[in-house]
Design a protein around this motif. Structure first.
Motif, PDB file in Angstrom:
ATOM      1  N   ALA A 274      -9.726  11.421   1.631  1.00 57.92           N
ATOM      2  CA  ALA A 274     -10.027  10.223   2.064  1.00 57.92           C
ATOM      3  C   ALA A 274      -9.687   8.769   1.177  1.00 57.92           C
ATOM      4  CB  ALA A 274     -11.567   9.956   2.364  1.00 57.92           C
ATOM      5  N   ALA A 275     -10.010   9.165  -0.083  1.00 60.38           N
ATOM      6  CA  ALA A 275      -9.641   8.021  -1.311  1.00 60.38           C
ATOM      7  C   ALA A 275      -8.306   7.863  -1.158  1.00 60.38           C
ATOM      8  CB  ALA A 275     -10.220   8.308  -2.584  1.00 60.38           C
ATOM      9  N   TRP A 276      -7.469   8.919  -1.242  1.00 58.86           N
ATOM     10  CA  TRP A 276      -5.992   8.860  -1.542  1.00 58.86           C
ATOM     11  C   TRP A 276      -5.344   8.128  -0.071  1.00 58.86           C
ATOM     12  CZ3 TRP A 276      -2.060   8.132  -3.797  1.00 58.86           C
ATOM     13  CH2 TRP A 276      -0.614   8.559  -3.511  1.00 58.86           C
TER      14      TRP A 276
ATOM     15  N   LEU B  62      -6.094   4.335  -0.278  1.00 63.14           N
ATOM     16  CA  LEU B  62      -5.277   3.749  -1.281  1.00 63.14           C
ATOM     17  C   LEU B  62      -3.930   3.523  -0.628  1.00 63.14           C
ATOM     18  CD1 LEU B  62      -6.036   5.365  -4.757  1.00 63.14           C
ATOM     19  CD2 LEU B  62      -6.452   3.109  -4.188  1.00 63.14           C
ATOM     20  N   ARG B  63      -3.329   4.329  -0.100  1.00 62.85           N
ATOM     21  CA  ARG B  63      -1.996   4.205   0.540  1.00 62.85           C
ATOM     22  C   ARG B  63      -2.128   3.066   1.562  1.00 62.85           C
ATOM     23  NH1 ARG B  63      -0.105   9.314   2.981  1.00 62.85           N
ATOM     24  NH2 ARG B  63      -2.055   9.676   3.423  1.00 62.85           N
ATOM     25  N   ILE B  64      -3.139   3.048   2.430  1.00 65.47           N
ATOM     26  CA  ILE B  64      -3.480   2.137   3.525  1.00 65.47           C
ATOM     27  C   ILE B  64      -3.446   0.554   2.774  1.00 65.47           C
ATOM     28  CG2 ILE B  64      -4.881   1.129   5.340  1.00 65.47           C
ATOM     29  CD1 ILE B  64      -5.439   4.060   6.143  1.00 65.47           C
ATOM     30  N   ALA B  65      -4.157   0.742   1.795  1.00 62.14           N
ATOM     31  CA  ALA B  65      -4.458  -0.568   1.064  1.00 62.14           C
ATOM     32  C   ALA B  65      -3.205  -1.056   0.503  1.00 62.14           C
ATOM     33  CB  ALA B  65      -5.444  -0.640   0.107  1.00 62.14           C
ATOM     34  N   LEU B  66      -2.346  -0.190  -0.205  1.00 60.06           N
ATOM     35  CA  LEU B  66      -1.040  -0.749  -0.531  1.00 60.06           C
ATOM     36  C   LEU B  66      -0.080  -1.144   0.112  1.00 60.06           C
ATOM     37  CD1 LEU B  66       0.011   2.318  -3.247  1.00 60.06           C
ATOM     38  CD2 LEU B  66      -0.276  -0.409  -3.533  1.00 60.06           C
TER      39      LEU B  66
ATOM     40  N   SER C 155      -8.656  -4.494   2.378  1.00 62.04           N
ATOM     41  CA  SER C 155      -8.309  -3.106   3.068  1.00 62.04           C
ATOM     42  C   SER C 155      -9.225  -1.971   2.263  1.00 62.04           C
ATOM     43  CB  SER C 155      -6.842  -3.036   3.016  1.00 62.04           C
ATOM     44  OG  SER C 155      -6.425  -1.780   3.441  1.00 62.04           O
ATOM     45  N   LEU C 156      -9.206  -1.979   1.375  1.00 65.23           N
ATOM     46  CA  LEU C 156      -9.786  -0.614   0.658  1.00 65.23           C
ATOM     47  C   LEU C 156     -11.356  -0.436   1.109  1.00 65.23           C
ATOM     48  CD1 LEU C 156      -8.643   1.456  -1.317  1.00 65.23           C
ATOM     49  CD2 LEU C 156      -9.796   0.251  -3.207  1.00 65.23           C
ATOM     50  N   ASP C 157     -11.936  -1.387   1.170  1.00 65.55           N
ATOM     51  CA  ASP C 157     -13.344  -1.811   1.502  1.00 65.55           C
ATOM     52  C   ASP C 157     -13.795  -1.576   2.999  1.00 65.55           C
ATOM     53  OD1 ASP C 157     -16.155  -1.902   0.950  1.00 65.55           O
ATOM     54  OD2 ASP C 157     -16.087  -3.915   1.142  1.00 65.55           O
TER      55      ASP C 157
ATOM     56  N   GLN D 291      -9.629   9.986   8.571  1.00 67.01           N
ATOM     57  CA  GLN D 291     -10.919   9.393   7.944  1.00 67.01           C
ATOM     58  C   GLN D 291     -10.572   8.684   6.348  1.00 67.01           C
ATOM     59  OE1 GLN D 291     -14.831  11.345   7.468  1.00 67.01           O
ATOM     60  NE2 GLN D 291     -15.063  10.641   9.345  1.00 67.01           N
ATOM     61  N   THR D 292     -11.067   7.502   6.545  1.00 66.98           N
ATOM     62  CA  THR D 292     -10.714   6.436   5.398  1.00 66.98           C
ATOM     63  C   THR D 292     -12.067   6.825   4.424  1.00 66.98           C
ATOM     64  OG1 THR D 292     -11.560   4.663   6.166  1.00 66.98           O
ATOM     65  CG2 THR D 292      -9.199   5.124   6.372  1.00 66.98           C
ATOM     66  N   LEU D 293     -11.901   6.385   3.075  1.00 65.90           N
ATOM     67  CA  LEU D 293     -12.937   6.319   2.202  1.00 65.90           C
ATOM     68  C   LEU D 293     -14.261   5.833   2.703  1.00 65.90           C
ATOM     69  CD1 LEU D 293     -13.695   7.545  -0.469  1.00 65.90           C
ATOM     70  CD2 LEU D 293     -13.083   5.495  -1.560  1.00 65.90           C
TER      71      LEU D 293
END
Lengths: 261, 289
Positions: free
Chosen positions: A60-62, A65-69, A203-205, A219-221
């Motif tokens: 989920a963290a990975w 991160l990709r979505i946020a980038l 985005s990350l949050d 499922q994101t982080l």
């Protein structure tokens, strides 16, 4: 004067204690041996190991991160254009609408933006057959609210610096594009850097928009954290919080360095 | 030259058109869709579960059903009292930062902003461990003998207030600091020279001059607080009604999209005033630069 200094000192102590004691406790209890987050049972790295082996959380963290980038980069490009237009193009058809559209996502309640974005994707799936909900729809959702923040940062920076530099370049025969590339862009680069970081963090949050547009399989982080936290406190979340605070502190220091230059 | 400027013109058009098209497609159009769905009716067996139409029944329900009216009112009340609490905590902080030596201010400000850069969800979570029945706060209270049987704050409106003040405090402090930093402190000295006591000088000079910061800070806390979902969901109890949570439950739990859309429209109507005020202030502060 002494009384005033003491007042300021007391206020700041209380204020910063309020801001930091909860975070400090979360960090401390990530090293707790007990499963109960509220009982201290000695120092242990057990939960750190557990999180590092938690495949669901890591993937989920990975993904996050990709979505946020992707969404931070996309919203920086769009936000740069929007901020430039707001600061430098005083008249064109629809200028009023453009101005309110740029600011509106910042003040729109997230639940409202989330539901409206989902309805759009459901509609497009009905009539156009796509896109499937997942990575792409989350990126679009995040970009839409982040680009406003980047645009405001860029606009503020452009409004701050001397316009005569651009005019001088134009007078010397530079095309608007050359002027932008050689004069404007270097001047607003720090603002772009901190705008990108802001968009990346947002985005990350993000939980709410993501929950609406993610679809069943993604499922994101924050979604993982939320579903775990709903069931009560969980020491692995404390570990994750410690990592996030450390990274955020580092990112903030970088961002402050960038804007101060 | 003519060709060059035509090309420049085309680039400029693209620079305007790209963000404009994005915002129309992904912000304006979806907002219109919410209104369209709010006028439809719930169709549980269809996929998506909506039947389009021109019915105002959903909006009627919002005004007649006690649940929605109560949620509406308590969202406003909770957001307003939390905003006031954030102002009472944030103003002295901003004031104290603005009056420290200039070389210390960046660090103090950074410490206010840092929590904002960490995860909002995690910061709300931090209070769950603090406020639970056997949480750290109650342990401290019992151990210190201040309260033998302390009540539980988690799951009450108190916890929701705390969460909102905690979550949005940076948004209050930053605009307040921005106006207080620019304040001409010699005005205060003038007031003192003319015999005003410090308290009187504060209420007649400092407070009125910092009004723009107060308005901006309050709006930046109040607007997101009204539609807040995470804080009432994690810190509040079953008795805590807030409109953002009602919308969420209607959508995800009851799968009633038209009602959820109508709630969304009502939330927007509720915020039109504050948002318009905020936009006007933003525009004005940009003009002043």
């Amino acid at each position: 004067m002494v009384g005033r200094a003491r007042f300021a000192f007391t206020v700041l102590c209380f204020g910063y204690a309020f801001l930091y004691v909860p975070i400090a406790l979360v960090i401390a209890y990530s090293f707790n041996a007990s499963r109960l987050v509220t009982v201290w049972a000695g120092f242990s790295l057990h939960w750190w190991q557990a999180l590092l082996h938690n495949e669901a959380m890591l993937s989920a963290a990975w993904l996050s991160l990709r979505i946020a980038l992707v969404s931070a980069t996309l919203s920086t490009l769009l936000g740069l254009a929007a901020g430039y237009v707001l600061a430098r193009v005083p008249r064109f058809p629809g200028r009023m609408l453009f101005g309110s559209l740029v600011i509106a996502p910042m003040v729109m309640p997230e639940v409202v933006m989330g539901i409206s974005m989902l309805l759009l994707f459901v509609g497009s799936q009905q009539f156009l057959g796509g896109p499937d909900r997942g990575f792409l729809t989350i990126v679009i959702g995040h970009t839409t609210f982040s680009l406003s923040f980047v645009a405001i940062v860029v606009q503020a920076r452009l409004a701050d610096f001397d316009r005569s530099l651009e005019e001088a370049a134009m007078d010397l025969g530079a095309t608007p594009w050359t002027t932008f590339r050689t004069v404007t862009l270097p001047l607003i680069a720090p603002a772009l850097g901190s705008g990108w970081l802001l968009a990346f963090t947002l985005s990350l949050d993000d939980l709410i928009m993501t929950q609406f547009v993610a679809g069943a399989a993604t499922q994101t982080l924050p979604m993982r954290v939320y579903s775990s936290v709903r069931l009560g406190v969980d020491p692995q979340i404390n570990v994750l919080a410690t990592i996030i605070v450390a990274v955020a502190a580092a990112a903030l220091i970088v961002s402050v360095r960038l804007t101060r230059r | 030259m003519g060709r060059k400027s035509a090309a420049g013109d085309l680039t400029m058009r693209a620079v305007i058109a790209l963000p404009f098209a994005w915002l129309i497609l992904f912000f304006l159009l979806p907002s219109a869709l919410v209104l369209a769905i709010a006028l439809g009716t719930n169709a549980p067996d269809a996929a998506p579960p909506v039947e389009l139409g021109w019915s105002l029944a959903n909006f009627g329900l919002l005004f007649t059903d006690d649940l929605y009216v109560a949620a509406w009112l308590s969202s406003l009340r909770i957001a307003a009292t939390s905003t006031l609490a954030a102002l009472l905590l944030g103003y002295p902080m901003a004031y104290a930062i603005a009056r420290t030596r200039p070389e210390r201010r960046p660090l103090l400000l950074m410490l206010v902003v840092l929590p904002f850069w960490t995860s909002f969800l995690i910061r709300v979570y931090a209070w769950m461990g603090l406020l639970a029945e056997n949480g750290i706060l109650n342990q401290v209270l019992r151990w210190s003998g201040l309260a033998a049987h302390p009540g539980t704050i988690l799951g009450t409106e108190w916890a929701v207030h705390l969460g909102i003040v905690y979550g949005y405090l940076p948004f209050m402090v930053l605009p307040l600091y921005a106006t207080l930093e620019k304040l001409d402190w010699s005005l205060l000295e003038a007031a003192a020279d003319l015999g005003a006591r410090p308290i009187a000088a504060f209420f007649t000079v400092t407070l009125p001059l910092s009004l723009p910061g107060i308005v901006a800070g309050c709006l930046m806390v109040f607007i997101p607080a009204v539609g807040e979902f995470v804080i009432p969901d994690l810190l509040g109890g079953t008795g805590t009604l807030m409109i953002g949570k009602v919308l969420w439950d209607e959508f995800f739990t009851n799968a009633d999209w038209p009602i959820a859309s109508a709630v969304a429209i009502c939330l927007l109507v509720l915020l039109v005033g504050p948002i318009a005020l905020f936009q006007r202030q933003q525009a004005r502060s940009l003009e002043r630069r």
